[in-house]
Design a protein around this motif. Structure first.
Motif, mmCIF file in Angstrom:
data_model
loop_
_atom_site.group_PDB
_atom_site.id
_atom_site.type_symbol
_atom_site.label_atom_id
_atom_site.label_comp_id
_atom_site.label_asym_id
_atom_site.label_seq_id
_atom_site.Cartn_x
_atom_site.Cartn_y
_atom_site.Cartn_z
ATOM 1 N N GLU A 1 0.833 -1.210 0.000
ATOM 2 C CA GLU A 1 0.000 0.000 0.000
ATOM 3 C C GLU A 1 0.871 1.264 0.000
ATOM 4 O O GLU A 1 0.564 2.236 -0.701
ATOM 5 C CB GLU A 1 -0.942 -0.002 1.208
ATOM 6 C CG GLU A 1 -2.055 1.002 1.121
ATOM 7 C CD GLU A 1 -3.071 0.695 0.026
ATOM 8 O OE1 GLU A 1 -3.694 1.665 -0.465
ATOM 9 O OE2 GLU A 1 -3.246 -0.479 -0.342
ATOM 10 N N LEU A 2 1.939 1.252 0.775
ATOM 11 C CA LEU A 2 2.840 2.411 0.774
ATOM 12 C C LEU A 2 3.558 2.533 -0.566
ATOM 13 O O LEU A 2 3.869 3.642 -1.007
ATOM 14 C CB LEU A 2 3.826 2.311 1.938
ATOM 15 C CG LEU A 2 3.174 2.428 3.320
ATOM 16 C CD1 LEU A 2 4.205 2.205 4.427
ATOM 17 C CD2 LEU A 2 2.479 3.773 3.497
ATOM 18 N N GLY A 3 3.799 1.396 -1.222
ATOM 19 C CA GLY A 3 4.346 1.424 -2.581
ATOM 20 C C GLY A 3 3.383 2.107 -3.537
ATOM 21 O O GLY A 3 3.799 2.819 -4.455
ATOM 22 N N GLN A 4 2.086 1.905 -3.317
ATOM 23 C CA GLN A 4 1.089 2.591 -4.136
ATOM 24 C C GLN A 4 1.147 4.099 -3.912
ATOM 25 O O GLN A 4 1.055 4.883 -4.855
ATOM 26 C CB GLN A 4 -0.307 2.060 -3.814
ATOM 27 C CG GLN A 4 -0.521 0.636 -4.252
ATOM 28 C CD GLN A 4 -1.837 0.064 -3.776
ATOM 29 O OE1 GLN A 4 -2.699 0.783 -3.273
ATOM 30 N NE2 GLN A 4 -2.000 -1.232 -3.938
ATOM 31 N N LEU A 5 1.325 4.493 -2.667
ATOM 32 C CA LEU A 5 1.434 5.913 -2.348
ATOM 33 C C LEU A 5 2.636 6.541 -3.055
ATOM 34 O O LEU A 5 2.572 7.665 -3.537
ATOM 35 C CB LEU A 5 1.552 6.103 -0.827
ATOM 36 C CG LEU A 5 1.670 7.523 -0.302
ATOM 37 C CD1 LEU A 5 0.432 8.340 -0.661
ATOM 38 C CD2 LEU A 5 1.878 7.509 1.207
ATOM 39 N N ALA A 6 3.724 5.777 -3.143
ATOM 40 C CA ALA A 6 4.949 6.265 -3.774
ATOM 41 C C ALA A 6 4.935 6.106 -5.291
ATOM 42 O O ALA A 6 5.865 6.546 -5.967
ATOM 43 C CB ALA A 6 6.156 5.526 -3.189
ATOM 44 N N GLY A 7 3.907 5.458 -5.843
ATOM 45 C CA GLY A 7 3.857 5.232 -7.286
ATOM 46 C C GLY A 7 4.852 4.183 -7.744
ATOM 47 O O GLY A 7 5.447 4.298 -8.817
ATOM 48 N N LEU A 8 5.031 3.134 -6.948
ATOM 49 C CA LEU A 8 6.046 2.110 -7.215
ATOM 50 C C LEU A 8 5.894 1.463 -8.583
ATOM 51 O O LEU A 8 6.897 1.234 -9.272
ATOM 52 C CB LEU A 8 6.007 1.042 -6.116
ATOM 53 C CG LEU A 8 7.069 -0.048 -6.197
ATOM 54 C CD1 LEU A 8 8.463 0.563 -6.063
ATOM 55 C CD2 LEU A 8 6.829 -1.091 -5.119
ATOM 56 N N VAL A 9 4.671 1.176 -9.004
ATOM 57 C CA VAL A 9 4.466 0.531 -10.307
ATOM 58 C C VAL A 9 5.087 1.372 -11.418
ATOM 59 O O VAL A 9 5.767 0.857 -12.301
ATOM 60 C CB VAL A 9 2.961 0.283 -10.576
ATOM 61 C CG1 VAL A 9 2.717 -0.128 -12.013
ATOM 62 C CG2 VAL A 9 2.430 -0.779 -9.641
ATOM 63 N N HIS A 10 4.900 2.673 -11.348
ATOM 64 C CA HIS A 10 5.448 3.560 -12.375
ATOM 65 C C HIS A 10 6.954 3.744 -12.200
ATOM 66 O O HIS A 10 7.691 3.809 -13.187
ATOM 67 C CB HIS A 10 4.711 4.896 -12.367
ATOM 68 C CG HIS A 10 3.262 4.737 -12.682
ATOM 69 N ND1 HIS A 10 2.792 4.363 -13.919
ATOM 70 C CD2 HIS A 10 2.159 4.857 -11.890
ATOM 71 C CE1 HIS A 10 1.474 4.276 -13.896
ATOM 72 N NE2 HIS A 10 1.065 4.578 -12.674
ATOM 73 N N LEU A 11 7.416 3.814 -10.953
ATOM 74 C CA LEU A 11 8.854 3.930 -10.703
ATOM 75 C C LEU A 11 9.624 2.729 -11.240
ATOM 76 O O LEU A 11 10.769 2.859 -11.675
ATOM 77 C CB LEU A 11 9.134 4.092 -9.199
ATOM 78 C CG LEU A 11 8.682 5.400 -8.556
ATOM 79 C CD1 LEU A 11 8.860 5.349 -7.044
ATOM 80 C CD2 LEU A 11 9.477 6.568 -9.145
ATOM 81 N N LEU A 12 8.979 1.558 -11.206
ATOM 82 C CA LEU A 12 9.610 0.342 -11.718
ATOM 83 C C LEU A 12 9.430 0.190 -13.224
ATOM 84 O O LEU A 12 9.927 -0.771 -13.817
ATOM 85 C CB LEU A 12 9.033 -0.897 -11.014
ATOM 86 C CG LEU A 12 9.311 -1.012 -9.521
ATOM 87 C CD1 LEU A 12 8.542 -2.178 -8.927
ATOM 88 C CD2 LEU A 12 10.808 -1.160 -9.277
#
Length: 134
Positions: free
Chosen positions: A73-84
């Motif tokens: 969930e915190l990865g979602q806040l950070a935009g992890l999918v796009h960062l990766l």
């Protein structure tokens, strides 16, 4: 060092919950089952998977599953999918999610609470991680 024994009951439960989660992701488009019940089940899935393949006991496994859910969930806040660079992958977008929602943290916490209570009701002790003596 010997690997921990596989717990087939938990492995079967994890497989069944995974199948339910896939069905929810593919076919359910509502405002409760997919976003909240799906999140509760996600924690139960991770918990069952951990209990199937690790020596973790009830509470540590529930906390680890909750930690994984919070991290996603915190990865979602950070935009992890796009960062990766996975923003165009439907699988990555479904598994990792793309939108942070604080209510999801409550659903994850409920999932962890449910597994601890369910294990207690089944007679699985929190400390020993196995059935309580009769």
């Amino acid at each position: 060092m010997r690997p921990p024994p596989l717990r087939p009951g938990y492995a079967l439960a994890a497989a069944a919950i995974f199948a339910v989660e896939v069905l929810i992701a593919l076919f359910v488009r509502d405002r409760f089952v997919r976003p909240y019940l799906g999140d509760v089940l996600a924690v139960v899935l991770v918990y069952a998977g951990l209990r199937a393949i690790t020596p973790l006991r009830v509470v540590p496994a529930a906390l680890a599953a909750l930690g994984v859910a919070f991290a996603v969930e915190l990865g979602q806040l950070a935009g992890l999918v796009h960062l990766l660079g996975l923003g165009s992958s439907p699988v990555a977008r479904t598994v990792l999610g793309t939108g942070f929602d604080p209510a999801d943290l409550l659903a994850y916490t409920a999932g962890a609470g449910i597994v601890v209570v369910a294990e207690h009701l089944r007679g699985v002790t929190a400390r020993e991680g196995s059935r309580a003596a009769p």
